[in-house]
Design a protein around this motif. Structure first.
Motif, PDB file in Angstrom:
ATOM      1  N   ASN A 611       0.843  -1.199   0.000  1.00  0.00           N
ATOM      2  CA  ASN A 611       0.000   0.000   0.000  1.00  0.00           C
ATOM      3  C   ASN A 611       0.875   1.243   0.000  1.00  0.00           C
ATOM      4  O   ASN A 611       1.075   1.893   1.010  1.00  0.00           O
ATOM      5  CB  ASN A 611      -0.919  -0.027   1.226  1.00  0.00           C
ATOM      6  CG  ASN A 611      -1.947   1.083   1.165  1.00  0.00           C
ATOM      7  OD1 ASN A 611      -2.104   1.736   0.149  1.00  0.00           O
ATOM      8  ND2 ASN A 611      -2.646   1.269   2.271  1.00  0.00           N
ATOM      9  N   ILE A 620      -5.209   7.026  -4.261  1.00  0.00           N
ATOM     10  CA  ILE A 620      -5.382   5.857  -5.119  1.00  0.00           C
ATOM     11  C   ILE A 620      -4.315   4.838  -4.776  1.00  0.00           C
ATOM     12  O   ILE A 620      -3.123   5.124  -4.901  1.00  0.00           O
ATOM     13  CB  ILE A 620      -5.273   6.249  -6.606  1.00  0.00           C
ATOM     14  CG1 ILE A 620      -6.357   7.283  -6.952  1.00  0.00           C
ATOM     15  CG2 ILE A 620      -5.403   5.016  -7.500  1.00  0.00           C
ATOM     16  CD1 ILE A 620      -6.303   7.751  -8.383  1.00  0.00           C
ATOM     17  N   LEU A 624      -3.659  -0.505  -8.400  1.00  0.00           N
ATOM     18  CA  LEU A 624      -5.105  -0.689  -8.415  1.00  0.00           C
ATOM     19  C   LEU A 624      -5.569  -1.425  -9.666  1.00  0.00           C
ATOM     20  O   LEU A 624      -6.450  -2.275  -9.612  1.00  0.00           O
ATOM     21  CB  LEU A 624      -5.789   0.683  -8.315  1.00  0.00           C
ATOM     22  CG  LEU A 624      -7.321   0.674  -8.460  1.00  0.00           C
ATOM     23  CD1 LEU A 624      -7.960  -0.060  -7.277  1.00  0.00           C
ATOM     24  CD2 LEU A 624      -7.849   2.104  -8.538  1.00  0.00           C
ATOM     25  N   ASN A 625      -4.983  -1.101 -10.806  1.00  0.00           N
ATOM     26  CA  ASN A 625      -5.467  -1.654 -12.066  1.00  0.00           C
ATOM     27  C   ASN A 625      -4.690  -2.888 -12.514  1.00  0.00           C
ATOM     28  O   ASN A 625      -4.906  -3.377 -13.624  1.00  0.00           O
ATOM     29  CB  ASN A 625      -5.381  -0.578 -13.165  1.00  0.00           C
ATOM     30  CG  ASN A 625      -6.272   0.619 -12.848  1.00  0.00           C
ATOM     31  OD1 ASN A 625      -7.400   0.452 -12.391  1.00  0.00           O
ATOM     32  ND2 ASN A 625      -5.757   1.829 -13.077  1.00  0.00           N
ATOM     33  N   THR A 633      -7.898  -8.853  -8.868  1.00  0.00           N
ATOM     34  CA  THR A 633      -7.632  -7.426  -8.757  1.00  0.00           C
ATOM     35  C   THR A 633      -7.010  -7.131  -7.397  1.00  0.00           C
ATOM     36  O   THR A 633      -6.885  -8.019  -6.535  1.00  0.00           O
ATOM     37  CB  THR A 633      -8.930  -6.631  -8.922  1.00  0.00           C
ATOM     38  OG1 THR A 633      -9.797  -6.944  -7.824  1.00  0.00           O
ATOM     39  CG2 THR A 633      -9.622  -6.971 -10.230  1.00  0.00           C
ATOM     40  N   THR A 646      -6.810  -0.814   2.825  1.00  0.00           N
ATOM     41  CA  THR A 646      -6.753  -0.817   1.361  1.00  0.00           C
ATOM     42  C   THR A 646      -8.140  -1.032   0.768  1.00  0.00           C
ATOM     43  O   THR A 646      -8.534  -0.394  -0.219  1.00  0.00           O
ATOM     44  CB  THR A 646      -5.793  -1.908   0.875  1.00  0.00           C
ATOM     45  OG1 THR A 646      -4.500  -1.686   1.444  1.00  0.00           O
ATOM     46  CG2 THR A 646      -5.689  -1.902  -0.645  1.00  0.00           C
ATOM     47  N   ILE A 650     -10.178   1.509  -1.772  1.00  0.00           N
ATOM     48  CA  ILE A 650     -10.688   1.098  -3.097  1.00  0.00           C
ATOM     49  C   ILE A 650     -12.200   1.345  -3.187  1.00  0.00           C
ATOM     50  O   ILE A 650     -12.708   1.836  -4.196  1.00  0.00           O
ATOM     51  CB  ILE A 650     -10.362  -0.381  -3.352  1.00  0.00           C
ATOM     52  CG1 ILE A 650      -8.836  -0.577  -3.407  1.00  0.00           C
ATOM     53  CG2 ILE A 650     -11.016  -0.875  -4.643  1.00  0.00           C
ATOM     54  CD1 ILE A 650      -8.410  -2.027  -3.499  1.00  0.00           C
ATOM     55  N   THR A 656     -16.049   1.836  -8.543  1.00  0.00           N
ATOM     56  CA  THR A 656     -15.491   0.552  -8.097  1.00  0.00           C
ATOM     57  C   THR A 656     -16.541  -0.553  -8.230  1.00  0.00           C
ATOM     58  O   THR A 656     -17.665  -0.408  -7.757  1.00  0.00           O
ATOM     59  CB  THR A 656     -15.024   0.639  -6.636  1.00  0.00           C
ATOM     60  OG1 THR A 656     -13.993   1.630  -6.539  1.00  0.00           O
ATOM     61  CG2 THR A 656     -14.482  -0.702  -6.171  1.00  0.00           C
TER      62      THR A 656
END
Length: 722
Positions: A611, A620, A624-625, A633, A646, A650, A656
């Motif tokens: 993180n 962000i 994330l992606n 994910t 976390t 998100i 989301t």
């Protein structure tokens, strides 16, 4: 000559190409075809695909004509000449019984000269208001050689039957018994009209022929009816047909007086078949044949030497008695009459010992009230099964009369508590001293036989003995219906007076069933509970069996009534301990993880889940992606590691997808439940929109995940949220 011997009509075949092929075949062999929508007395054969409720079928049956399937013509064309009609005669196959040929009995009697028609000797005053319907019924009656009078009849006419549609007070004032027009079907087919399950159609025959050409609605209705009966697993009780006859409380003042002296002489001379035929024609509302005669005929039937048609005719007499003189509407003398007839003619110990003997004979048990003919005779086996079904129908009528009260009863008739407590059902299952308990001696014996029949049914199905399986299937269904009717009747009698007594009675019965069935296979028990018709009995039985299972495994379940609290607080622990299944390992590849990644991707996954934040995107999470090789994910990975901060970051981002799936179909909620991440589960449940709790992979939902891994706190959280 051939054309006069083979004159055909066709009914129920609407497809023009098929009908044209049959007509061409008839003419090719020198036969004659008569068209039209009504019955023609000059015909010798009727072609139908199945049993119908059409005018042509009923009239052909009453006249003793051949009623064959289309294959008779088609096969005759192939052979080049007319074949014998017998193998092609139309038949029905009700349940597990042998095929029944509805037209054969009348055709054989007409052919032998013993009768000229099914309605020989009838002098009918036909009171039908609609002209088209009246003409149709007149043709059917005249086909069976009945003499039909128009209302009002001549002063010198002798009337034996009044048939009305609808039945009114005016139609009951004539000097003859009054029947609805459905009595025609009852007379032609007897008890088999229940299996045939049709009524005479309301539209005129001409209208039926003209509308919906090309569509065989009769076949569609038959398929739908068979599907519904199969889904319900039992035959529905059409209670209103019991009320279509004359009220037994007010018997006909000019009812036909039958002379039964000849019947007694026939029985003394051993002419049982002839005696039964005489009784069949003398069953009217308010008129009962002497009970000793029926007892003698029943004794002859149970010896096992009677022909098959004797059993069928005896059943027809019983159904006629029930239809015309239902004991729940009649005086106490009619109840005593049925009690006297429905018992073993040798032992004469009441209805329940007789039913117990019938059940045990169907189960091939030697423990009966007295030795029975052996080995098991198919005709006697079928007869005992029909007796059980008949008594069930009688009890269903008594239950229905108590349940509906005065809403469906004829005007002026009331079913009081006193008459209900004096019913045949009460007298069968309870003595005077047992009526405050549901678990009487007879009820215990019934449940024992039910469990035994269920085991036999399962064994027969596993051995692929289809005939035995069908027979046991019908027996189990009848016993389940009998037990449910008995329970509902007892509860109806006591619920208003003492609700606690009813709850205790149901609990005692359910515990008794659970105890006597604890050595039975779980597969049999599950199927048995599912098939119980009574909802209240099904619930308490399932609860008792579950508590018995928990007790034998050292688990404790509360005694409070069925509720969500009991499900969450008591059942959950038991489900977690008893519900261990190897299915999870088969689905996942390893016992406690959804991860299917290789060692080579492990370091990448670990680094991507750190993180960390970049200077320009502090809110962000990093990575994330990114999706790993398993399609997981960052939200999946955070839920697996219980990284609730976390997860919250998100979920706070717009757009989301909380229900995102990896390559195997698992959602973040699956992973949190699987790994015991309670804080992440709570965060996901608080998110809006909330995650889908019913997402499944191979039948495994998030709740299953929590239970299979022993995370009871998460399972409780999911149940409370739902």
């Amino acid at each position: 000559m051939a054309s006069s011997m083979y004159v055909f009509q066709i009914s129920g075949i609407k497809i023009r190409t098929k009908k044209r092929k049959l007509v061409h075949g008839i003419q090719q062999l020198g036969g004659k075809y008569i068209g039209g929508s009504v019955y023609q007395k000059g015909s010798t054969h009727l072609i139908v695909t199945q049993v119908l409720s059409s005018e042509k079928f009923l009239a052909a049956c009453a006249a003793g004509k051949w009623v064959v399937t289309p294959e008779y013509v088609l096969d005759s064309v192939k052979s080049g000449s007319w074949l014998a009609e017998g193998p092609y005669e139309v038949a029905i196959s009700p349940g597990s019984a042998a095929a029944f040929y509805p037209v054969r009995q009348w055709r054989e009697k007409v052919a032998s000269g013993s009768l000229v028609g099914a309605f020989q000797g009838w002098r009918v005053l036909l009171m039908v208001q609609e002209p088209g319907r009246r003409a149709m019924f007149k043709r059917i009656l005249k086909a069976g050689k009945a003499k039909v009078y128009r209302c009002p009849p001549s002063p010198h006419a002798t009337i034996t039957h009044v048939m009305a549609k609808p039945v009114t007070e005016n139609s009951k004032t004539h000097n003859a018994p009054c029947y609805p027009v459905t009595h025609i079907v009852q007379h032609l087919f007897g008890s088999h009209c229940v299996d045939m399950n049709f009524n005479i159609k309301d539209e005129p025959a001409e209208a039926q022929q003209a509308s919906f050409v090309g569509v065989d609605f009769s076949e569609l209705e038959t398929e739908l009816r068979e599907y519904v009966i199969k889904r319900e697993g039992r035959t529905r009780l059409v209670f209103l047909e019991f009320l279509g006859y004359h009220d037994p409380y007010r018997p006909h003042s000019q009812a036909a007086e039958a002379d039964f002296s000849n019947v007694g002489s026939m029985i003394e001379c051993g002419l049982f078949v002839e005696a039964l035929d005489s009784i069949r024609s003398t069953v009217f509302p308010g008129l009962l044949p002497p009970a000793p005669y029926l007892v003698s005929l029943l004794e002859y039937a149970l010896q096992g030497d009677a022909p098959s048609f004797f059993f069928r005719n005896f059943q027809q007499v019983l159904h006629s008695l029930l239809m015309t003189n239902p004991p729940w509407l009649a005086p106490s003398t009619v109840k005593k009459y049925f009690s006297q007839v429905l018992q073993c003619p040798q032992c004469k110990t009441g209805l329940w010992p007789f039913l117990e003997t019938a059940i045990r004979y169907c189960l091939s048990s030697e423990d009966t009230c007295h030795p029975l003919p052996g080995p098991t005779l198919p005709t006697l086996l079928r007869f005992y099964s029909d007796i059980l079904a008949f008594v069930l129908k009688l009890f269903q009528g008594e239950l229905h009369s108590v349940t509906t009260g005065d809403s469906l009863l004829p005007q002026g008739v009331r079913v009081s508590q006193a008459s209900a407590s004096g019913s045949l059902l009460y007298a069968t299952f309870w003595t005077v001293w047992e009526r405050t308990t549901l678990l009487s001696r007879a009820v215990k014996q019934l449940t024992q036989l039910l469990v035994q029949a269920s085991v036999w049914e399962q064994a027969a199905m596993e051995d692929h003995t289809e005939r035995d399986a069908r027979q046991k299937l019908r027996l189990v269904e009848n016993l389940l219906d009998l037990l449910s009717v008995m329970v509902e009747f007892w509860c109806q009698q006591h619920f208003k007076l003492n609700q606690n007594l009813v709850e205790k009675g149901l609990k005692d019965l359910a515990e008794h069933i659970a105890v006597i069935s604890q050595d039975v296979s779980p597969v049999v028990l599950v199927e048995l509970v599912v098939r119980i018709p009574s909802t209240r009995l099904k619930l308490v039985t399932a609860d008792a069996m579950f508590r018995n299972l928990c007790c034998r495994n050292g688990l404790t379940v509360g005694d409070e009534p069925l509720s969500l609290k009991k499900m969450v607080s008591s059942y959950l622990l038991a489900l977690g301990s008893l519900g261990e299944s190897p299915r999870r390992a088969d689905l996942r590849g390893e016992p406690i993880s959804h991860s299917w990644t290789s060692q080579g991707t492990g370091s990448g996954i670990q680094s991507s889940s750190v993180n960390e934040t970049s200077p320009g995107k502090e809110n962000i999470p990093r990575g994330l992606n990114r999706v790993n090789a398993a399609g997981e994910t960052l939200l999946h990975r955070a839920c697996k590691r219980n990284q609730v901060e976390t997860v919250l970051q998100i979920l706070a981002l717009p757009g989301t997808d909380v229900n995102v799936k990896d390559h195997a179909g698992w959602t973040p909620l699956h992973e949190a439940c699987n790994h015991g991440s309670a804080a992440c589960v709570e965060a996901l449940l608080r998110h809006r929109p909330a995650p889908h709790l019913h997402n499944q992979v191979g039948g495994v939902s998030p709740l299953h995940d929590a239970l299979l891994n022993g995370h009871m706190d998460i399972a409780k959280m999911l149940l409370e949220h739902a």
